[in-house]
Motif scaffolding. Structure first.
Motif, PDB file in Angstrom:
ATOM      1  N   GLY A 163       0.888  -1.155   0.056  1.00 22.70           N
ATOM      2  CA  GLY A 163       0.069  -0.076   0.085  1.00 22.70           C
ATOM      3  C   GLY A 163       0.947   1.312  -0.095  1.00 22.70           C
ATOM      4  N   GLY A 164       1.863   1.347   0.904  1.00 25.84           N
ATOM      5  CA  GLY A 164       2.789   2.484   1.040  1.00 25.84           C
ATOM      6  C   GLY A 164       3.461   2.610  -0.245  1.00 25.84           C
ATOM      7  N   GLN A 165       3.858   1.667  -0.944  1.00 27.86           N
ATOM      8  CA  GLN A 165       4.550   1.622  -2.183  1.00 27.86           C
ATOM      9  C   GLN A 165       3.539   2.260  -3.269  1.00 27.86           C
ATOM     10  OE1 GLN A 165       6.144  -2.359  -2.485  1.00 27.86           O
ATOM     11  NE2 GLN A 165       8.328  -1.614  -2.109  1.00 27.86           N
ATOM     12  N   GLN A 166       2.519   1.752  -3.558  1.00 25.71           N
ATOM     13  CA  GLN A 166       1.678   2.131  -4.392  1.00 25.71           C
ATOM     14  C   GLN A 166       1.386   3.700  -4.194  1.00 25.71           C
ATOM     15  OE1 GLN A 166      -1.921  -0.062  -4.940  1.00 25.71           O
ATOM     16  NE2 GLN A 166      -1.071  -1.876  -4.616  1.00 25.71           N
ATOM     17  N   GLN A 167       1.280   4.104  -2.741  1.00 27.47           N
ATOM     18  CA  GLN A 167       0.783   5.653  -2.675  1.00 27.47           C
ATOM     19  C   GLN A 167       2.136   6.362  -3.187  1.00 27.47           C
ATOM     20  OE1 GLN A 167      -1.618   7.306  -2.924  1.00 27.47           O
ATOM     21  NE2 GLN A 167      -2.477   7.293  -0.855  1.00 27.47           N
ATOM     22  N   ARG A 168       3.247   6.039  -3.056  1.00 26.19           N
ATOM     23  CA  ARG A 168       4.397   6.508  -3.585  1.00 26.19           C
ATOM     24  C   ARG A 168       4.470   6.652  -4.864  1.00 26.19           C
ATOM     25  NH1 ARG A 168       9.397   4.587  -0.812  1.00 26.19           N
ATOM     26  NH2 ARG A 168       8.120   2.787   0.130  1.00 26.19           N
ATOM     27  N   LEU A 169       4.131   5.519  -5.508  1.00 26.17           N
ATOM     28  CA  LEU A 169       3.980   5.344  -6.936  1.00 26.17           C
ATOM     29  C   LEU A 169       3.051   6.319  -7.663  1.00 26.17           C
ATOM     30  CD1 LEU A 169       5.223   4.065  -9.518  1.00 26.17           C
ATOM     31  CD2 LEU A 169       3.605   2.241  -9.169  1.00 26.17           C
ATOM     32  N   CYS A 170       1.908   6.509  -6.906  1.00 24.04           N
ATOM     33  CA  CYS A 170       0.785   7.383  -7.509  1.00 24.04           C
ATOM     34  C   CYS A 170       1.483   8.964  -7.314  1.00 24.04           C
ATOM     35  CB  CYS A 170      -0.331   7.499  -6.434  1.00 24.04           C
ATOM     36  SG  CYS A 170      -1.396   5.914  -6.724  1.00 24.04           S
ATOM     37  N   LEU A 171       2.181   9.068  -6.258  1.00 24.91           N
ATOM     38  CA  LEU A 171       2.644  10.588  -6.427  1.00 24.91           C
ATOM     39  C   LEU A 171       3.979  10.670  -7.350  1.00 24.91           C
ATOM     40  CD1 LEU A 171       2.568  12.803  -4.222  1.00 24.91           C
ATOM     41  CD2 LEU A 171       4.420  11.889  -2.931  1.00 24.91           C
ATOM     42  N   ALA A 172       4.564   9.453  -7.598  1.00 29.69           N
ATOM     43  CA  ALA A 172       5.555   9.325  -8.665  1.00 29.69           C
ATOM     44  C   ALA A 172       4.789   9.865 -10.011  1.00 29.69           C
ATOM     45  CB  ALA A 172       6.569   8.445  -8.633  1.00 29.69           C
ATOM     46  N   ARG A 173       3.698   9.100 -10.324  1.00 29.72           N
ATOM     47  CA  ARG A 173       3.134   9.252 -11.312  1.00 29.72           C
ATOM     48  C   ARG A 173       2.607  10.574 -11.462  1.00 29.72           C
ATOM     49  NH1 ARG A 173      -2.171   5.686 -11.936  1.00 29.72           N
ATOM     50  NH2 ARG A 173      -2.779   7.188 -10.556  1.00 29.72           N
ATOM     51  N   ALA A 174       2.076  11.507 -10.595  1.00 33.08           N
ATOM     52  CA  ALA A 174       1.757  12.569 -10.653  1.00 33.08           C
ATOM     53  C   ALA A 174       2.920  13.790 -11.084  1.00 33.08           C
ATOM     54  CB  ALA A 174       1.214  13.180  -9.354  1.00 33.08           C
ATOM     55  N   MET A 175       4.153  13.069 -10.431  1.00 33.50           N
ATOM     56  CA  MET A 175       5.210  14.131 -10.517  1.00 33.50           C
ATOM     57  C   MET A 175       5.944  13.855 -11.901  1.00 33.50           C
ATOM     58  SD  MET A 175       6.417  13.621  -6.523  1.00 33.50           S
ATOM     59  CE  MET A 175       8.020  13.931  -6.658  1.00 33.50           C
ATOM     60  N   THR A 176       5.687  12.867 -12.671  1.00 29.53           N
ATOM     61  CA  THR A 176       6.499  12.716 -14.155  1.00 29.53           C
ATOM     62  C   THR A 176       5.742  14.328 -14.969  1.00 29.53           C
ATOM     63  OG1 THR A 176       4.488  11.502 -14.736  1.00 29.53           O
ATOM     64  CG2 THR A 176       6.313  10.314 -14.168  1.00 29.53           C
ATOM     65  N   LEU A 177       4.704  14.934 -14.486  1.00 30.62           N
ATOM     66  CA  LEU A 177       4.182  15.805 -15.196  1.00 30.62           C
ATOM     67  C   LEU A 177       4.656  17.193 -14.687  1.00 30.62           C
ATOM     68  CD1 LEU A 177       0.541  14.619 -15.777  1.00 30.62           C
ATOM     69  CD2 LEU A 177       2.398  14.323 -17.215  1.00 30.62           C
ATOM     70  N   SER A 178       5.509  16.842 -13.675  1.00 28.35           N
ATOM     71  CA  SER A 178       6.161  18.265 -13.116  1.00 28.35           C
ATOM     72  C   SER A 178       5.173  19.195 -13.004  1.00 28.35           C
ATOM     73  CB  SER A 178       7.354  18.884 -14.000  1.00 28.35           C
ATOM     74  OG  SER A 178       7.941  18.185 -14.920  1.00 28.35           O
ATOM     75  N   PRO A 179       4.176  18.819 -12.111  1.00 28.41           N
ATOM     76  CA  PRO A 179       3.199  19.760 -11.708  1.00 28.41           C
ATOM     77  C   PRO A 179       3.763  20.913 -10.597  1.00 28.41           C
ATOM     78  CG  PRO A 179       3.003  17.928 -10.268  1.00 28.41           C
ATOM     79  CD  PRO A 179       4.072  17.681 -11.180  1.00 28.41           C
ATOM     80  N   GLU A 180       2.982  22.059 -10.343  1.00 24.23           N
ATOM     81  CA  GLU A 180       3.455  23.040  -9.514  1.00 24.23           C
ATOM     82  C   GLU A 180       2.730  22.873  -7.969  1.00 24.23           C
ATOM     83  OE1 GLU A 180       1.995  26.787 -10.812  1.00 24.23           O
ATOM     84  OE2 GLU A 180       3.382  26.746 -12.918  1.00 24.23           O
ATOM     85  N   ILE A 181       1.785  22.294  -8.316  1.00 24.77           N
ATOM     86  CA  ILE A 181       0.690  22.080  -7.183  1.00 24.77           C
ATOM     87  C   ILE A 181       0.505  20.471  -6.845  1.00 24.77           C
ATOM     88  CG2 ILE A 181      -1.485  22.705  -6.207  1.00 24.77           C
ATOM     89  CD1 ILE A 181      -1.426  25.028  -7.801  1.00 24.77           C
ATOM     90  N   LEU A 182       0.261  20.145  -5.651  1.00 23.26           N
ATOM     91  CA  LEU A 182      -0.085  18.683  -5.455  1.00 23.26           C
ATOM     92  C   LEU A 182      -1.147  18.645  -4.172  1.00 23.26           C
ATOM     93  CD1 LEU A 182       3.447  16.706  -5.095  1.00 23.26           C
ATOM     94  CD2 LEU A 182       1.530  16.297  -6.640  1.00 23.26           C
TER      95      LEU A 182
END
Ligand code: ADP
Ligand code: MG
Lengths: 285, 289
Positions: B184-203
């Motif tokens: 679960g924790g790895q999945q949540q970090r992967l979700c974060l990584a997935r969002a970060m691939t787009l270099s967002p300004e806001i999370l």
């Protein structure tokens, strides 16, 4: 005694369940056994590949297998994209309670219950006569496509609806366009359901007689094009059993082939769905 | 992640984009930087059908800071987050009124390019929501969708992003395995990584730790702290201790007569040490909520 009555009740239930299971299996095995008993001696490689002779009493079913595959092929090539498109439209582009979507869904449910002979008459009027395709494999395939579309659309739509909304939300949150969401996220997840729907439709098409009598016709020769008339397996069985004295053994043998094909198709489809599910680790499917 | 140095600049500019590793974690253990407004909500109200869920929120969220939204269930925190990236558009009969600005850009105008907006604003949900594909494909899909990187650079980008969330060493040998086989924790970090691939300004993080065990939760929390300065983070949490540990600013939401409201907001220290609103003090001392 409380436990006593419970036990008796339990036993009665178990007995009832087992007897219905037994009855079903028995019926199925009886049909299979009957087919094999009567038709087994006729079966051979030669039977599968040679042409029927003497109105089908002798010879094989080569051209009929070819015609059947062509009819089914036309049916699936037409029904698949239209079915998928409509299902996606219904599941993803119409709101649950939207009037238009409800109208389409209701119509499809009615159509799914329409007797196939009605589809046969409709196909004859539209494809054979109005569009001038005559008695042909093309007319037959198109008619079957109309017939299986309702099943295909409804099962596919349901498999799209079964995908949890988090998949859609997280796709949207990543800025995926609607088409990417549908093609790359939802379609793979809906695939097992889509396959199941196709098999249901395919099975119905393979087993169809009434709709084909008026559309693809009776001709048992090897078809040369899609515009030739072609005889499907089920029609061959019907014809041998009803119209040809002494045709029964070959009718049985043809029925064995038809049933085996249906079983094989089912096995292959569930195998593919299994592979798909394990390789993708789909949730709730 | 652990060599903490002061960041030269708070906000990444487009020129800095190519190499994510050039952004250093911003050093801060307490209130962040001199505040620069990033997101501004003015009289923001959210309705579901005819039911008001959130009434007239006025809130400024600072750039590069971690803002925690806290409050009991049903007071409109998720709704507020989803209005920032306009996921509320997906909910039938949901209407958002008022004004919402990211920098000078007006989010709520109908002409907003939603795909562009959502590239700038990443979101993580309570339950990890990975796609039923491999780890690699989960990360590649958004990169491909937004087409900002040449295909040859994908592998490097994926490695960098996974390193940023501290997942690279754990998954580098199993990138082709199903993402949903991770913990679960790895999945949540992967979700974060997935969002970060787009270099967002806001999370936007909607209770990212509440479905995790305490250890995974701690790892994700450390990760969120490491994002300070690089991203503007808004995190919804039920865990007041967590808010106290990680947040620069805190906003307290409360449902009054069934309608969600923002009752108090400000720097974390002020909120926790001298709350103004009686509901806030009851909430943080554990008497209410
Ligand atoms: N999709 C929805 N449709 C209708 N009402 C909703 C929907 N989502 C949330 N609400 C309502 O809006 C209010 C706020 O919900 P939410 O934003 O989820 O609160 P929180 O995240 O603080 O628990 C609740 O009263 C909830 O019933
Ligand atoms: Mg919530």
């Amino acid at each position: 005694m409380l436990t006593q009555t419970k036990n008796t009740e339990e036993r009665v239930w178990t007995l009832m369940i087992w007897s219905s299971v037994g009855l079903i299996s028995f019926g199925f095995l009886w049909i299979l056994g009957d087919l094999l008993w009567h038709g087994w001696t006729q079966l051979s490689w030669n039977f599968l590949f040679s042409s029927p002779e003497n109105s089908g009493r002798e010879g094989g079913i080569g051209p009929i297998l070819i015609s059947t595959s062509l009819i089914i092929g036309v049916c699936m090539i037409i029904a698949w994209p239209i079915g998928l498109g409509t299902a996606i439209f219904l599941a993803e582009y119409t709101k649950d309670h939207h009037r238009f979507g409800r109208l389409i869904r209701g119509s499809l449910d009615v159509l799914a219950g329409v007797p196939s002979i009605v589809f046969g008459l409709f196909g004859n009027a539209l494809f054979c006569q109005a569009l001038g395709l005559g008695f042909s494999i093309l007319s037959g395939g198109l008619t079957l496509a109309c017939m299986v579309l309702p099943i295909l659309i409804r099962t596919t739509e349901e498999s799209f609806r079964a995908i949890t909304s988090d998949q859609r939300l997280s796709a949207a949150a990543l800025g995926f366009s609607r088409s990417t969401t549908i093609w790359c996220i939802l379609l793979p997840a809906a695939m097992p359901g889509l396959l199941a729907g196709s098999i249901l439709g395919l099975g119905r098409a393979m087993a169809e007689t009434a709709a084909l009598i008026f559309t693809s016709g009776y001709v048992g020769r090897m078809p040369e094009s899609l515009l030739d008339s072609g005889r499907a397996l089920s029609i061959h069985i019907y014809d041998l059993a009803m119209n040809v004295a002494g045709g029964n053994p070959n009718a049985y043998a043809t029925a064995i082939v038809l049933v085996s094909l249906l079983i094989i198709i089912n096995l292959v489809a569930s195998w593919i769905a299994d592979q798909w599910t394990t390789s993708n680790q789909l949730p709730n499917l | 992640m652990d060599n903490i140095q002061p960041a030269p600049q708070l906000i990444k500019t487009k020129e800095q984009l190519p190499g994510i590793q050039t952004w250093l974690p911003y050093q801060s253990t307490q209130a962040c930087c001199e505040p620069v407004a990033h997101i501004r909500a003015r009289d923001l109200s959210i309705m579901y059908a005819n039911q008001l869920a959130l009434q007239k929120v006025n809130l400024v969220i600072n750039k590069g800071c971690i803002t925690a939204l806290v409050g009991p269930s049903g007071c409109g925190k998720t709704s507020f987050l989803m209005s920032i990236n306009r996921l509320t558009d997906l909910i039938p009969r949901c209407t958002v009124t008022g004004q919402l600005q990211i920098n000078e850009f007006d989010v709520l105008t109908p002409s907003t390019d939603l795909l562009h907006l959502r590239r700038q604003v990443g979101m993580i949900f309570q339950k990890p929501t990975l796609f039923p594909f491999s780890i690699k494909k989960n990360l590649e899909l958004p990169i491909r969708e937004h087409g900002q990187h040449a295909r040859e650079t994908w592998a490097a980008l994926i490695e960098r992003t996974l390193q940023q969330v501290g997942l690279w060493d754990e998954v580098k040998d199993r990138l082709d395995q199903p993402a949903q086989a991770l913990s679960g924790g790895q999945q949540q970090r992967l979700c974060l990584a997935r969002a970060m691939t787009l270099s967002p300004e806001i999370l936007l993080l909607d209770e990212p730790c509440s479905a995790l065990d305490p250890i995974s939760s701690g790892i994700v929390e450390d990760l969120i702290v490491s994002l300070r300065g690089q991203y503007t983070v808004i995190i919804v949490t039920h865990n007041l201790a967590q808010a106290r540990r990680i947040a620069d600013d805190v906003a307290i939401f409360w449902a009054i007569d069934g309608i969600g409201q923002l009752i108090e907001h400000g720097p974390a220290r002020t909120i926790f040490e001298s709350p103004q609103h009686e509901l806030t003090s009851a909430y943080i001392t554990g008497a209410r909520g």
